[in-house]
Each structure stands twice: as structure tokens, then as C-alpha cells.
Design a protein around this motif. Structure first.
Motif, mmCIF file in Angstrom:
data_model
loop_
_atom_site.group_PDB
_atom_site.id
_atom_site.type_symbol
_atom_site.label_atom_id
_atom_site.label_comp_id
_atom_site.label_asym_id
_atom_site.label_seq_id
_atom_site.Cartn_x
_atom_site.Cartn_y
_atom_site.Cartn_z
ATOM 1 N N THR A 16 2.014 -3.524 65.401
ATOM 2 C CA THR A 16 2.198 -3.015 64.535
ATOM 3 C C THR A 16 3.030 -3.631 63.470
ATOM 4 O O THR A 16 3.783 -4.524 63.597
ATOM 5 C CB THR A 16 2.825 -1.562 64.872
ATOM 6 O OG1 THR A 16 4.335 -1.950 64.861
ATOM 7 C CG2 THR A 16 2.254 -0.687 65.944
ATOM 8 N N ALA A 17 2.838 -3.175 61.835
ATOM 9 C CA ALA A 17 3.578 -3.817 60.954
ATOM 10 C C ALA A 17 5.031 -3.852 61.226
ATOM 11 O O ALA A 17 5.629 -4.735 60.844
ATOM 12 C CB ALA A 17 3.228 -3.050 59.492
ATOM 13 N N GLU A 18 5.480 -2.581 61.700
ATOM 14 C CA GLU A 18 7.118 -2.497 62.094
ATOM 15 C C GLU A 18 7.559 -3.446 63.119
ATOM 16 O O GLU A 18 8.315 -3.993 62.935
ATOM 17 C CB GLU A 18 7.232 -1.112 62.575
ATOM 18 C CG GLU A 18 8.652 -0.662 62.532
ATOM 19 C CD GLU A 18 9.015 0.671 63.068
ATOM 20 O OE1 GLU A 18 7.890 1.343 63.078
ATOM 21 O OE2 GLU A 18 10.078 0.933 63.230
ATOM 22 N N GLN A 19 6.662 -3.355 64.182
ATOM 23 C CA GLN A 19 6.938 -4.439 65.329
ATOM 24 C C GLN A 19 6.881 -6.063 64.523
ATOM 25 O O GLN A 19 7.659 -6.988 64.890
ATOM 26 C CB GLN A 19 5.669 -4.552 66.211
ATOM 27 C CG GLN A 19 6.059 -3.490 67.382
ATOM 28 C CD GLN A 19 4.846 -3.525 68.314
ATOM 29 O OE1 GLN A 19 3.621 -3.467 68.005
ATOM 30 N NE2 GLN A 19 5.337 -3.335 69.504
ATOM 31 N N LEU A 20 5.998 -6.269 63.760
ATOM 32 C CA LEU A 20 5.673 -7.670 63.169
ATOM 33 C C LEU A 20 7.277 -8.021 62.321
ATOM 34 O O LEU A 20 7.618 -9.064 62.279
ATOM 35 C CB LEU A 20 4.798 -7.955 62.340
ATOM 36 C CG LEU A 20 3.322 -7.843 63.019
ATOM 37 C CD1 LEU A 20 2.357 -8.022 62.027
ATOM 38 C CD2 LEU A 20 3.265 -9.076 64.013
ATOM 39 N N VAL A 21 7.655 -6.755 61.495
ATOM 40 C CA VAL A 21 8.958 -7.035 60.699
ATOM 41 C C VAL A 21 10.044 -7.432 61.622
ATOM 42 O O VAL A 21 10.735 -8.233 61.458
ATOM 43 C CB VAL A 21 9.181 -5.875 59.999
ATOM 44 C CG1 VAL A 21 10.630 -5.839 59.507
ATOM 45 C CG2 VAL A 21 8.406 -5.641 58.706
ATOM 46 N N ASP A 22 10.149 -6.831 62.925
ATOM 47 C CA ASP A 22 11.233 -6.959 64.032
ATOM 48 C C ASP A 22 11.013 -8.272 64.286
ATOM 49 O O ASP A 22 11.727 -9.098 64.603
ATOM 50 C CB ASP A 22 11.065 -5.997 64.872
ATOM 51 C CG ASP A 22 11.629 -4.789 64.436
ATOM 52 O OD1 ASP A 22 12.275 -4.449 63.434
ATOM 53 O OD2 ASP A 22 11.438 -3.670 65.081
ATOM 54 N N LEU A 23 9.563 -8.618 64.799
ATOM 55 C CA LEU A 23 9.579 -9.736 65.258
ATOM 56 C C LEU A 23 9.878 -11.130 64.455
ATOM 57 O O LEU A 23 10.705 -11.985 64.705
ATOM 58 C CB LEU A 23 7.998 -9.966 65.732
ATOM 59 C CG LEU A 23 7.716 -11.163 66.244
ATOM 60 C CD1 LEU A 23 8.400 -11.680 67.695
ATOM 61 C CD2 LEU A 23 5.981 -11.189 66.757
ATOM 62 N N HIS A 24 9.519 -11.192 63.167
ATOM 63 C CA HIS A 24 9.913 -12.089 62.462
ATOM 64 C C HIS A 24 11.421 -12.086 62.030
ATOM 65 O O HIS A 24 11.855 -13.380 62.101
ATOM 66 C CB HIS A 24 9.173 -11.676 61.014
ATOM 67 C CG HIS A 24 9.417 -12.864 60.045
ATOM 68 N ND1 HIS A 24 8.718 -14.088 60.346
ATOM 69 C CD2 HIS A 24 9.917 -12.706 58.656
ATOM 70 C CE1 HIS A 24 9.118 -14.900 58.997
ATOM 71 N NE2 HIS A 24 9.817 -14.127 58.216
ATOM 72 N N ALA A 25 11.903 -11.262 61.968
ATOM 73 C CA ALA A 25 13.323 -11.020 61.707
ATOM 74 C C ALA A 25 14.166 -11.795 63.080
ATOM 75 O O ALA A 25 15.143 -12.844 62.901
ATOM 76 C CB ALA A 25 14.144 -9.751 61.719
ATOM 77 N N ARG A 26 13.651 -11.567 64.287
ATOM 78 C CA ARG A 26 14.266 -12.092 65.257
ATOM 79 C C ARG A 26 13.934 -13.490 65.662
ATOM 80 O O ARG A 26 15.032 -14.383 65.870
ATOM 81 C CB ARG A 26 13.585 -11.414 66.736
ATOM 82 C CG ARG A 26 14.413 -11.651 67.923
ATOM 83 C CD ARG A 26 14.006 -10.931 69.084
ATOM 84 N NE ARG A 26 14.514 -9.566 68.732
ATOM 85 C CZ ARG A 26 15.827 -8.939 69.292
ATOM 86 N NH1 ARG A 26 16.557 -9.573 69.954
ATOM 87 N NH2 ARG A 26 15.955 -7.557 69.084
ATOM 88 N N VAL A 27 12.829 -14.066 65.285
ATOM 89 C CA VAL A 27 12.373 -15.515 65.192
ATOM 90 C C VAL A 27 13.072 -16.089 64.077
ATOM 91 O O VAL A 27 13.790 -17.284 64.651
ATOM 92 C CB VAL A 27 10.819 -15.559 64.844
ATOM 93 C CG1 VAL A 27 10.422 -17.338 64.947
ATOM 94 C CG2 VAL A 27 10.123 -15.068 66.147
ATOM 95 N N THR A 28 13.501 -15.714 63.037
ATOM 96 C CA THR A 28 14.166 -16.696 62.069
ATOM 97 C C THR A 28 15.494 -16.502 62.352
ATOM 98 O O THR A 28 16.034 -17.494 61.859
ATOM 99 C CB THR A 28 13.584 -16.126 60.549
ATOM 100 O OG1 THR A 28 14.170 -14.736 60.561
ATOM 101 C CG2 THR A 28 12.314 -16.317 60.032
ATOM 102 N N ALA A 29 16.030 -15.365 62.995
ATOM 103 C CA ALA A 29 17.502 -15.370 63.123
ATOM 104 C C ALA A 29 17.796 -16.383 64.325
ATOM 105 O O ALA A 29 18.959 -16.758 64.628
ATOM 106 C CB ALA A 29 17.850 -13.952 63.602
#
Lengths: 166, 166
Positions: free
Chosen positions: A134-147
């Protein structure tokens, strides 16, 4: 899922929790100059990877150059981050590609502006991800990867680089 | 000398002095994820270069990993710098190799210390140079190379890294 061996990662996490010094890793590479601007880098037992410069910069244009290799390292690091964190979050990745570019002003490298920045001024990565998230999951995923990108943070933070001539 | 096409470099310097915007270069790479922690990076028309992680980190151990590639990029960049600046200084390089290593604490990458440094804490390069230069020439050469290494300065300075998910 995603063909990621997430149990191996979990095993490493457990091992480090029991034995924190296992987290202190040292990575190595060895570069041998050939001639001109051609060199090759060896890592562990893998085949050497070649490096060169475009002809406009005085090279023979036989391989990617070091600043392109730097972008490649960032892209590969982000790919690992997406694969790992998507798997942990239960997200199947259908396709993933990352387009990278960086801006570098040659004045200082060429001795025309000794006070300028020699390296990349900025680096951009565009991540193209097809998944079942989902869009929400993707936001979380992206935040985790970049962090948690080792190469991303190595580039965005100042690192102590010690170069000695022996 | 050193098989370096120093006229091409001189030509570029002249071109940039006449037309400064030629110095504003943009470099690119494109990474495609395969599966697991395996991906490959494409630069211009060269063959893709593969990337993987060791099995202990959940990979299939088929290629150097991204943080090793980063060290390779630094070593290759220093090799170009030595070859170029030695040639300008009239120094013949007989042999040149560079051993690189970097310290990386896995705690933050693995989510065990969210406030820590994810990237390399420090990077060391040992340059082994056999040449016909005097000790004084070598000191000058080394100073010039380290002052003008694009990858070295990208690592030692904070760089604006923008990562977008599309």
C-alpha cells in the motif's frame, strides 16, 4: 519472499545481541594500477573489476570510472535495503530499479579552482519500485531504507578518510 | 609517460577555461535488483557489474558488496590521481597498488542502535608506489593527489544525497 534469506539476517542480529563486538566489521578492497587511467579492484576472491576514464578525461574508456562506481555502490546498497526491509515488512517486490546521478564540477580536480569542492556537490537516486504494498507501507519502507543505508550515510556524513603513502 | 594521455587532460583544461560550464559534469548509473541481495549496476554501455552480500549477511556471496565497492571506487580514484599527477610532474610510475579498508558497525544497519552511525566510521588507504621520484617529489605528489580526489572528497565531506521513491 523476494528470495531474501531473512533467517540469516535474524541469526546475525541474535549473534550480535549476544556478542556485540561481532558488529564491528572491517571491509577491504585492493586496487592495482595498470597503466594510463586503467586500474582494477579486487575484493576477497572475486574477479577484479576494471576502472578507466572517458577519453575526454584522458582515459581509454574501457570501463566505468570511479565516480560512476560510487553511484553504483549507492544504488546497490539501496537495492539491498529495499529487499531486506520489504521482506521484513511482508512486501513482495515485483521489480526494483534505481537511477542515480551526481553533479561534479571539474574545476577543482583540474586545478582551476583550488578552493572549490572536488567531489560530488549533490547526488540523486530515483527508486522505481513495483510491489504489492500500500502507499502507506511504501512510505514506511522508504523511510526505513534511507535511514539505514550504509553507503547513503557514508556519503551524506563526513567520514574520516586517511590516505597514507608507504 | 605512464601511458597517460596528458594532452587530452590539457585539452579539457583549455576547453573549460574558454567555456567554464563544460566543467559542470553529471555522472550516472542505473541499478537493477535481481533477487535476494543480488543486483547489478549499468554505467553507459559497459557490461553490468554485479553486487551481492556475504552469506552471513543474508546474501548469496556471488560478488563484492556495496561497501566494498565504495572502497574500490576510492582506490581507483586515487590510482587515476597518482597517474595523472605523476605524469604532470615527470615521474614514471613503476608499480602502484592501494590497499583500502573501512570500519563499519552493523548495529544501526540492523536496527539495534537507531541513533548510531550507519555508514563507515573511518576509511584508510595505504598507497604502495614504486617510482623514480625523490622523497620530496613524492610528498608533493601525495599532497596533490589527496587534495584533488573526487571520490576522496565525496567521502570526507557531507554530500547532499536525495533519494526519492517514484
Amino acid at each position: 519472499m523476494n528470495a531474501v534469506d531473512i533467517q540469516a539476517v535474524g541469526g546475525l542480529v541474535n549473534a550480535i545481541q549476544e556478542n556485540p563486538e561481532l558488529a564491528a566489521t572491517v571491509w577491504q578492497a585492493s586496487v592495482r594500477w595498470n597503466e594510463g587511467f586503467r586500474s582494477a579492484s579486487s575484493v576477497r576472491d572475486f574477479e577484479p573489476v576494471h576502472s578507466d576514464e572517458p577519453t575526454g578525461l584522458g582515459g581509454d574508456d574501457t570501463a566505468a570510472n570511479p565516480v560512476e562506481q560510487l553511484l553504483s555502490a549507492l544504488g546497490n546498497c539501496l537495492a539491498v535495503g529495499y529487499a531486506a526491509n520489504a521482506t521484513i515488512a511482508g512486501i513482495t517486490i515485483n521489480e526494483l530499479s534505481i537511477d542515480l546521478e551526481g553533479d561534479l564540477d571539474l574545476h577543482t580536480f583540474l586545478g582551476l579552482n583550488p578552493d572549490g569542492n572536488v567531489g560530488y556537490d549533490s547526488i540523486r537516486a530515483k527508486v522505481n519500485l513495483e510491489s504489492d504494498a500500500t502507499a502507506e507501507q511504501l512510505v514506511d519502507l522508504h523511510a526505513r531504507v534511507t535511514a539505514t543505508s550504509p553507503v547513503g550515510h557514508t556519503l551524506s556524513r563526513p567520514v574520516d578518510v586517511q590516505i597514507d603513502l608507504t
